[in-house]
Design a protein around this motif. Sequence first.
Motif, mmCIF file in Angstrom:
data_model
loop_
_atom_site.group_PDB
_atom_site.id
_atom_site.type_symbol
_atom_site.label_atom_id
_atom_site.label_comp_id
_atom_site.label_asym_id
_atom_site.label_seq_id
_atom_site.Cartn_x
_atom_site.Cartn_y
_atom_site.Cartn_z
ATOM 1 N N SER A 27 0.827 -1.218 0.000
ATOM 2 C CA SER A 27 0.000 0.000 0.000
ATOM 3 C C SER A 27 0.861 1.268 0.000
ATOM 4 O O SER A 27 1.024 1.939 1.032
ATOM 5 C CB SER A 27 -0.962 0.030 1.209
ATOM 6 O OG SER A 27 -1.850 -1.059 1.178
ATOM 7 N N ILE A 28 1.408 1.576 -1.164
ATOM 8 C CA ILE A 28 2.252 2.770 -1.271
ATOM 9 C C ILE A 28 1.405 4.040 -1.248
ATOM 10 O O ILE A 28 0.213 4.015 -1.530
ATOM 11 C CB ILE A 28 3.093 2.743 -2.567
ATOM 12 C CG1 ILE A 28 2.181 2.766 -3.809
ATOM 13 C CG2 ILE A 28 4.024 1.560 -2.593
ATOM 14 C CD1 ILE A 28 2.919 2.997 -5.109
ATOM 15 N N ASP A 29 2.046 5.138 -0.906
ATOM 16 C CA ASP A 29 1.418 6.458 -0.928
ATOM 17 C C ASP A 29 2.322 7.383 -1.751
ATOM 18 O O ASP A 29 3.291 7.934 -1.240
ATOM 19 C CB ASP A 29 1.258 7.003 0.490
ATOM 20 C CG ASP A 29 0.568 8.371 0.500
ATOM 21 O OD1 ASP A 29 0.223 8.871 -0.596
ATOM 22 O OD2 ASP A 29 0.387 8.931 1.597
ATOM 23 N N ARG A 32 3.265 10.898 -0.325
ATOM 24 C CA ARG A 32 3.982 11.067 0.937
ATOM 25 C C ARG A 32 5.417 11.533 0.666
ATOM 26 O O ARG A 32 6.137 10.949 -0.136
ATOM 27 C CB ARG A 32 4.010 9.756 1.713
ATOM 28 C CG ARG A 32 4.685 9.848 3.084
ATOM 29 C CD ARG A 32 4.640 8.489 3.782
ATOM 30 N NE ARG A 32 5.176 8.566 5.137
ATOM 31 C CZ ARG A 32 6.452 8.339 5.448
ATOM 32 N NH1 ARG A 32 7.316 8.033 4.497
ATOM 33 N NH2 ARG A 32 6.862 8.420 6.701
ATOM 34 N N ARG A 105 9.808 4.154 4.971
ATOM 35 C CA ARG A 105 8.759 4.592 5.895
ATOM 36 C C ARG A 105 9.299 4.879 7.308
ATOM 37 O O ARG A 105 8.577 5.381 8.158
ATOM 38 C CB ARG A 105 7.671 3.516 5.990
ATOM 39 C CG ARG A 105 6.774 3.414 4.746
ATOM 40 C CD ARG A 105 5.735 4.514 4.731
ATOM 41 N NE ARG A 105 4.864 4.429 3.570
ATOM 42 C CZ ARG A 105 3.718 3.733 3.536
ATOM 43 N NH1 ARG A 105 3.337 3.040 4.596
ATOM 44 N NH2 ARG A 105 2.986 3.724 2.449
ATOM 45 N N GLU A 261 7.427 7.005 -3.409
ATOM 46 C CA GLU A 261 7.206 5.598 -3.089
ATOM 47 C C GLU A 261 6.848 4.779 -4.323
ATOM 48 O O GLU A 261 7.028 3.565 -4.330
ATOM 49 C CB GLU A 261 6.115 5.466 -2.026
ATOM 50 C CG GLU A 261 6.536 5.974 -0.659
ATOM 51 C CD GLU A 261 5.542 5.632 0.435
ATOM 52 O OE1 GLU A 261 4.541 4.940 0.138
ATOM 53 O OE2 GLU A 261 5.753 6.054 1.588
ATOM 54 N N LYS A 409 0.085 -4.694 10.380
ATOM 55 C CA LYS A 409 -0.753 -3.811 9.557
ATOM 56 C C LYS A 409 -1.879 -4.567 8.853
ATOM 57 O O LYS A 409 -2.533 -4.035 7.948
ATOM 58 C CB LYS A 409 0.121 -3.079 8.535
ATOM 59 C CG LYS A 409 1.075 -2.063 9.180
ATOM 60 C CD LYS A 409 2.000 -1.421 8.172
ATOM 61 C CE LYS A 409 1.288 -0.411 7.291
ATOM 62 N NZ LYS A 409 0.912 0.820 8.031
ATOM 63 N N GLN A 482 2.478 5.535 7.406
ATOM 64 C CA GLN A 482 2.148 6.231 6.160
ATOM 65 C C GLN A 482 1.935 7.734 6.386
ATOM 66 O O GLN A 482 1.877 8.507 5.414
ATOM 67 C CB GLN A 482 0.886 5.630 5.516
ATOM 68 C CG GLN A 482 -0.428 5.993 6.193
ATOM 69 C CD GLN A 482 -0.691 5.202 7.480
ATOM 70 O OE1 GLN A 482 0.071 4.307 7.832
ATOM 71 N NE2 GLN A 482 -1.775 5.531 8.170
#
Length: 494
Positions: A27-29, A32, A105, A261, A409, A482
């Motif tokens: 689950s990349i962002d 960010r 992260r 990311e 997570k 995140q």
Amino acid sequence: MVTLVGGIILLILGYFTYGKYIEKNFSIDPDRATPAEMLKDGYDFVPMSKAKNAIIELLNIAGTGPIFGPIMGALYGPVAYIWIIIGCIFGGAVHDYMVGMISLRNNGAQLPELASKYLGKPVKHVVNIFAMLLLMLVGTVFVTSPASLIESITPSWLTGGIVVLLIFVYYIISTILPIDKAMGKVYPWFGGILIISTIAIGLSLLFGNHAIPNLTLNTMQNFHPEGTPIFPAIFFTISCGALSGFHATQAPMVSRTSTNEREGRFTFYGMMIAEGVIAMIWAAASMSLFDGQTLSQMINAGTPSAVVNQVSVLLLGNVVGTVAIIGVIVLPISSGLSAFRSLRIILSDYLHIKQDTIKKILMVTIPLFAISFILTNMDFNILWRYFNWANQVTAVIALLVSTRYLYLKNKNYLVTLIPGTFMLYACVVYIFSEPIGFKMGLTTLTYVLSLILSLAILALFWKTGQKQKENLDPNGELINDQLPIGTFTTEQQS
């Protein structure tokens, strides 16, 4: 030929399919801000382009591992292809991606810091010891191997000892430079030489009327001339190119220079796939040009560098072959440099010596180089065995850190737990059976004791994970990494 081409195609497909799933599972962002942008210091935290990050990652992780390992792995015959393909797609590339992204992260933290955070503070000391041992061995192996290659193509007066000294001088100069100067300026050129030479070897192999062994029902057996069993030896012989813990010490370095990311899959997963392709080509070349007995004699007579020399000249001729050898030389030199750079960072973090002046940098670096120089006098094969075991133990630790991260997570943690469990068992069997360990041999007792110990380690890992999850703060950093850098203070993190 079919197996070689088909294997390379499978590796590429793995990047676009399983690699995409691993990215989705993480689950990349893309929005960010990264440590390179928020913690920029002009030395280790420096924003760099996707292309530069990728080539630095490839050169950092490659070394002579995906060449020397497959050359020695070729002694087993075409069955070596299976481990390279499956190990790379489901083990090595996942391992590299997860460590790189978890580090990204966590402000570019190295593996010992990540182990402390996700597995518990006592584990940090164990991981520090393994990481520093591994990096010292890597740095030493990646000095001796290019030195022997350079010695083979230079005048007789340029002895191996002189070459070793020259490599260390280069390392010292590069160590005091910022990462974008030490690697960002030079590595793209090194990468070009590597890519061109690898393609040249591969094309010459495919179109040069060579009998490239295929994996069939008849060849799916152990061809090792000394009868060395496939399990667990092949999983330690071929580490870089399939699954390698050394990469867990390198990915955090690149996580400090990444700016998005979204780049992670290409930089971490993709470059491991590229290393797998290199491994496939060199394994195929070794099997095609030499029978097992000849290959074994060449390796035992010196190091796999003799095989590299012969393969390059036989496939490409003296002139182009020498260029290919240079392409192989740049791999260990670049990986050795990055190994010592990572070792310096880990040791200085552990001893709380801030690396903000050249004096402090050299205060940590010079003693490390002195120890490594002494180790260069050891037999290469002994160094390689210790490196291989420490390497794969580090891979297990990195996969368990990744498993705990995904478990906390509520993500699919089986993608890292399964390869981690397999390699844990292999590591325990290896240290029980091998001369560098308890010398028990591959007996029934060895397998049973290894299984019991492995299950006990996994049970402890699972129990501590459940306890950690039960005590999770829903607003804490462990499951909210995140959020933007700086959201959590030191007090909150502890």
